[in-house]
Write a protein that holds these residues in place. Sequence first.
Motif, PDB file in Angstrom:
ATOM      1  N   HIS A  73     -61.971 -38.317 -12.195  1.00 33.16           N
ATOM      2  CA  HIS A  73     -63.351 -38.133 -12.647  1.00 33.16           C
ATOM      3  C   HIS A  73     -63.356 -38.407 -14.148  1.00 33.16           C
ATOM      4  O   HIS A  73     -62.788 -37.640 -14.930  1.00 33.16           O
ATOM      5  CB  HIS A  73     -63.829 -36.711 -12.355  1.00 33.16           C
ATOM      6  CG  HIS A  73     -65.262 -36.473 -12.719  1.00 33.16           C
ATOM      7  ND1 HIS A  73     -65.766 -35.207 -12.938  1.00 33.16           N
ATOM      8  CD2 HIS A  73     -66.300 -37.322 -12.912  1.00 33.16           C
ATOM      9  CE1 HIS A  73     -67.049 -35.287 -13.231  1.00 33.16           C
ATOM     10  NE2 HIS A  73     -67.400 -36.570 -13.231  1.00 33.16           N
ATOM     11  N   ARG A  75     -64.977 -41.113 -17.677  1.00 33.28           N
ATOM     12  CA  ARG A  75     -65.967 -41.992 -18.281  1.00 33.28           C
ATOM     13  C   ARG A  75     -65.320 -43.321 -18.647  1.00 33.28           C
ATOM     14  O   ARG A  75     -64.364 -43.366 -19.435  1.00 33.28           O
ATOM     15  CB  ARG A  75     -66.565 -41.339 -19.519  1.00 33.28           C
ATOM     16  CG  ARG A  75     -67.389 -40.101 -19.209  1.00 33.28           C
ATOM     17  CD  ARG A  75     -67.841 -39.402 -20.487  1.00 33.28           C
ATOM     18  NE  ARG A  75     -68.728 -38.292 -20.175  1.00 33.28           N
ATOM     19  CZ  ARG A  75     -69.211 -37.452 -21.086  1.00 33.28           C
ATOM     20  NH1 ARG A  75     -68.903 -37.605 -22.355  1.00 33.28           N
ATOM     21  NH2 ARG A  75     -70.016 -36.471 -20.725  1.00 33.28           N
ATOM     22  N   GLU A 179     -69.937 -43.024 -15.615  1.00 36.63           N
ATOM     23  CA  GLU A 179     -69.165 -41.899 -15.082  1.00 36.63           C
ATOM     24  C   GLU A 179     -68.708 -42.242 -13.669  1.00 36.63           C
ATOM     25  O   GLU A 179     -69.526 -42.474 -12.779  1.00 36.63           O
ATOM     26  CB  GLU A 179     -70.007 -40.630 -15.080  1.00 36.63           C
ATOM     27  CG  GLU A 179     -69.233 -39.404 -14.637  1.00 36.63           C
ATOM     28  CD  GLU A 179     -70.085 -38.146 -14.644  1.00 36.63           C
ATOM     29  OE1 GLU A 179     -69.804 -37.263 -13.818  1.00 36.63           O
ATOM     30  OE2 GLU A 179     -71.027 -38.071 -15.460  1.00 36.63           O
ATOM     31  N   MET A 207     -65.227 -33.635 -20.263  1.00 38.19           N
ATOM     32  CA  MET A 207     -66.362 -34.376 -19.693  1.00 38.19           C
ATOM     33  C   MET A 207     -67.687 -33.975 -20.324  1.00 38.19           C
ATOM     34  O   MET A 207     -68.623 -34.739 -20.323  1.00 38.19           O
ATOM     35  CB  MET A 207     -66.446 -34.163 -18.191  1.00 38.19           C
ATOM     36  CG  MET A 207     -65.407 -34.940 -17.409  1.00 38.19           C
ATOM     37  SD  MET A 207     -65.600 -36.711 -17.589  1.00 38.19           S
ATOM     38  CE  MET A 207     -67.202 -36.954 -16.862  1.00 38.19           C
TER      39      MET A 207
END
Length: 209
Positions: A73, A75, A179, A207
Amino acid sequence: MGVQVHEFGHNVGLLHSGYGTGSYNDHSCMQGNPSYGNNGPEVCWNGPNSYTLGWYKDYHKDFDPFNSNDPFHGRLVGVGDWADDEAVVGTHYVVVKISQSGSNDLFVMYNRVEGPTKGVIFFKNEVMVVEGGTDGRQTWLQSHIPAGGEYAIANFSGQSRTLVIKNCRQEAGAPDYSEVYIALDDGTGVECPAECTDDDSCDDNDMCT
């Protein structure tokens, strides 16, 4: 200039970048045939070739879905924001390599139209999934994922599970980012995590910062 840069790619060991049935048809990459103009195109290289060249190595992420405790997870930023020093090591990534069985892996990259890649006209501002290696071999574009979309691979890596790559959302800023969430489906489906609005509402380290 496009031909010269393409041939430079060959000189440093890169073969061609294909899509569909054409070995040159990944026009998001200079090892395809995006243009033969004198002053362009302003396009860089795709995920496998960028990883091989090592220019963004501090912004690489290696992800093995079967040997990781957690999904990926993170960017993804484009080459332009990397070039402008707007990316932060450990928070932003330029290329994610997904390990799979066999000779090729998958590489995920944000095809952002900006800066050195402002001439991109092929699947603009989408997340690209390209199959290839780290030795300059022929690469193949597998999927291009718009914001809110996903790419699912059944029986991933010869196993019974489905790998899902989701482009959860895209945000403009310094840097612009996409994302991305990558996980194996355990049979219950794969959903993007809830959008994080402050540091106390999520557990994804950087995040929300």
